[in-house]
Scaffold this motif. Structure first.
Motif, PDB file in Angstrom:
ATOM      1  N   VAL A  66       0.837  -1.201   0.000  1.00  0.00           N
ATOM      2  CA  VAL A  66       0.000   0.000   0.000  1.00  0.00           C
ATOM      3  C   VAL A  66       0.873   1.252   0.000  1.00  0.00           C
ATOM      4  O   VAL A  66       0.637   2.198  -0.770  1.00  0.00           O
ATOM      5  N   LEU A  67       1.898   1.282   0.838  1.00  0.00           N
ATOM      6  CA  LEU A  67       2.778   2.445   0.920  1.00  0.00           C
ATOM      7  C   LEU A  67       3.543   2.662  -0.383  1.00  0.00           C
ATOM      8  O   LEU A  67       3.726   3.810  -0.820  1.00  0.00           O
ATOM      9  N   ASN A  68       3.982   1.592  -1.010  1.00  0.00           N
ATOM     10  CA  ASN A  68       4.689   1.729  -2.286  1.00  0.00           C
ATOM     11  C   ASN A  68       3.788   2.336  -3.347  1.00  0.00           C
ATOM     12  O   ASN A  68       4.222   3.192  -4.129  1.00  0.00           O
ATOM     13  N   ARG A  69       2.543   1.887  -3.372  1.00  0.00           N
ATOM     14  CA  ARG A  69       1.610   2.453  -4.347  1.00  0.00           C
ATOM     15  C   ARG A  69       1.352   3.927  -4.049  1.00  0.00           C
ATOM     16  O   ARG A  69       1.299   4.763  -4.961  1.00  0.00           O
ATOM     17  N   LEU A  70       1.216   4.258  -2.758  1.00  0.00           N
ATOM     18  CA  LEU A  70       0.999   5.649  -2.388  1.00  0.00           C
ATOM     19  C   LEU A  70       2.193   6.512  -2.776  1.00  0.00           C
ATOM     20  O   LEU A  70       2.028   7.637  -3.262  1.00  0.00           O
ATOM     21  N   MET A  71       3.395   5.986  -2.557  1.00  0.00           N
ATOM     22  CA  MET A  71       4.584   6.763  -2.915  1.00  0.00           C
ATOM     23  C   MET A  71       4.628   7.020  -4.417  1.00  0.00           C
ATOM     24  O   MET A  71       4.945   8.127  -4.868  1.00  0.00           O
ATOM     25  N   GLU A  72       4.318   6.007  -5.204  1.00  0.00           N
ATOM     26  CA  GLU A  72       4.303   6.188  -6.656  1.00  0.00           C
ATOM     27  C   GLU A  72       3.309   7.273  -7.059  1.00  0.00           C
ATOM     28  O   GLU A  72       3.621   8.152  -7.879  1.00  0.00           O
ATOM     29  N   GLY A 119       9.349   6.763  12.069  1.00  0.00           N
ATOM     30  CA  GLY A 119      10.735   6.504  11.706  1.00  0.00           C
ATOM     31  C   GLY A 119      10.896   5.707  10.421  1.00  0.00           C
ATOM     32  O   GLY A 119      11.985   5.205  10.141  1.00  0.00           O
ATOM     33  N   ALA A 120       9.806   5.578   9.652  1.00  0.00           N
ATOM     34  CA  ALA A 120       9.829   4.845   8.373  1.00  0.00           C
ATOM     35  C   ALA A 120      10.393   3.439   8.521  1.00  0.00           C
ATOM     36  O   ALA A 120      11.283   3.024   7.756  1.00  0.00           O
ATOM     37  N   PRO A 121       9.887   2.627   9.478  1.00  0.00           N
ATOM     38  CA  PRO A 121      10.456   1.290   9.689  1.00  0.00           C
ATOM     39  C   PRO A 121      10.315   0.367   8.486  1.00  0.00           C
ATOM     40  O   PRO A 121      11.153  -0.527   8.289  1.00  0.00           O
ATOM     41  N   ARG A 122       9.286   0.552   7.686  1.00  0.00           N
ATOM     42  CA  ARG A 122       9.098  -0.317   6.533  1.00  0.00           C
ATOM     43  C   ARG A 122       9.457   0.363   5.214  1.00  0.00           C
ATOM     44  O   ARG A 122       9.638  -0.311   4.204  1.00  0.00           O
ATOM     45  N   MET A 123       9.566   1.702   5.214  1.00  0.00           N
ATOM     46  CA  MET A 123       9.766   2.422   3.959  1.00  0.00           C
ATOM     47  C   MET A 123      11.151   3.027   3.801  1.00  0.00           C
ATOM     48  O   MET A 123      11.449   3.600   2.751  1.00  0.00           O
ATOM     49  N   ALA A 124      12.011   2.923   4.823  1.00  0.00           N
ATOM     50  CA  ALA A 124      13.321   3.573   4.748  1.00  0.00           C
ATOM     51  C   ALA A 124      14.095   3.211   3.479  1.00  0.00           C
ATOM     52  O   ALA A 124      14.648   4.101   2.812  1.00  0.00           O
ATOM     53  N   PRO A 125      14.164   1.909   3.092  1.00  0.00           N
ATOM     54  CA  PRO A 125      14.914   1.582   1.867  1.00  0.00           C
ATOM     55  C   PRO A 125      14.317   2.245   0.623  1.00  0.00           C
ATOM     56  O   PRO A 125      15.059   2.652  -0.282  1.00  0.00           O
ATOM     57  N   HIS A 126      12.998   2.365   0.591  1.00  0.00           N
ATOM     58  CA  HIS A 126      12.340   2.952  -0.574  1.00  0.00           C
ATOM     59  C   HIS A 126      12.560   4.467  -0.622  1.00  0.00           C
ATOM     60  O   HIS A 126      12.614   5.060  -1.700  1.00  0.00           O
ATOM     61  N   LEU A 127      12.692   5.090   0.547  1.00  0.00           N
ATOM     62  CA  LEU A 127      13.014   6.515   0.575  1.00  0.00           C
ATOM     63  C   LEU A 127      14.396   6.757  -0.011  1.00  0.00           C
ATOM     64  O   LEU A 127      14.622   7.729  -0.727  1.00  0.00           O
ATOM     65  N   GLU A 128      15.321   5.862   0.293  1.00  0.00           N
ATOM     66  CA  GLU A 128      16.689   5.998  -0.210  1.00  0.00           C
ATOM     67  C   GLU A 128      16.773   5.762  -1.707  1.00  0.00           C
ATOM     68  O   GLU A 128      17.460   6.490  -2.423  1.00  0.00           O
TER      69      GLU A 128
END
Length: 210
Positions: A66-72, A119-128
């Motif tokens: 869900v977060l990946n889709r939202l980021m896109e 703290g972006a525990p699940r999204m930190a790699p995608h932020l980078e």
């Protein structure tokens, strides 16, 4: 049959994944990641828990999807900032699109904001790997426009952060805004005008003497 064709999800599978992710968005937005359960998501999606687990390994996998889709979706307007366009028009169009997304998708914005606040525990790699390169690319573009004298002198990175902070405020603090400005239609009209004029005055070379 080619291996790729054999693994291609069917129309029903795609529809069910979409249904699960839409249900998960509502559940996560209401209960947060910790408070949400697979049972709640399955019930909201109208399917059994074993059926849900057929599509996703668990709650975290659904949350990341869900977060990946939202980021896109959230980054699409930034991707579309055109290096060959008029600099002021490009940035104002970006701000308007961000405002429109905040108006239409407040739940999505709040879900993403909650992940960052934790703290972006699940999204930190995608932020980078996803957000940071795009952020740096567009900040460099704005910097070139400034260097060409086509925009007023501002810090490009801080400009992008300011656009995010201002436009997403209308989604993330939606409950507060509804109390402060009860006339929603008029409030949004005024918000669009205010945000556009604020950034126009900030960025227009003719508006500033510094």
């Amino acid at each position: 049959m080619p291996e790729d064709a054999a693994k291609k999800p069917s129309r029903i599978q795609l529809r069910n994944r979409k249904k699960i992710m839409e249900a998960a968005l509502n559940v996560f937005s209401q209960h947060g990641y910790r408070g949400a359960t697979l049972d709640q998501i399955a019930e909201a999606a109208g399917m059994s828990k074993p059926n849900l687990i057929y599509y996703f390994d668990g709650k975290e996998a659904i949350h990341v999807a869900v977060l990946n889709r939202l980021m896109e979706d959230w980054l699409a307007p930034l991707h579309e900032m055109d290096p060959n366009g008029n600099p002021l028009d490009e940035i104002l169009t970006y701000a308007r699109r961000k405002m429109e997304m905040s108006r239409k998708f407040p739940k999505e914005s709040r879900l993403f904001a909650n992940e960052i606040l934790q703290g972006a525990p699940r999204m930190a790699p995608h932020l980078e790997t996803g957000l940071k390169p795009l952020f740096e690319e567009k900040a460099a573009l704005i910097g070139r426009w400034i260097g060409q004298g086509r925009l007023a002198m501002v810090n490009p990175e801080q400009l992008i952060l300011s656009i995010w902070a201002i436009t997403q405020h209308y989604a993330d603090f939606d409950a507060q805004i509804r109390v402060l400005i009860p006339d929603e239609a008029t409030g949004w009209d005024e918000a669009f005008i205010h945000v556009e004029e604020m950034f126009r005055k900030l960025l227009s070379v003719s508006e500033r003497s510094d």
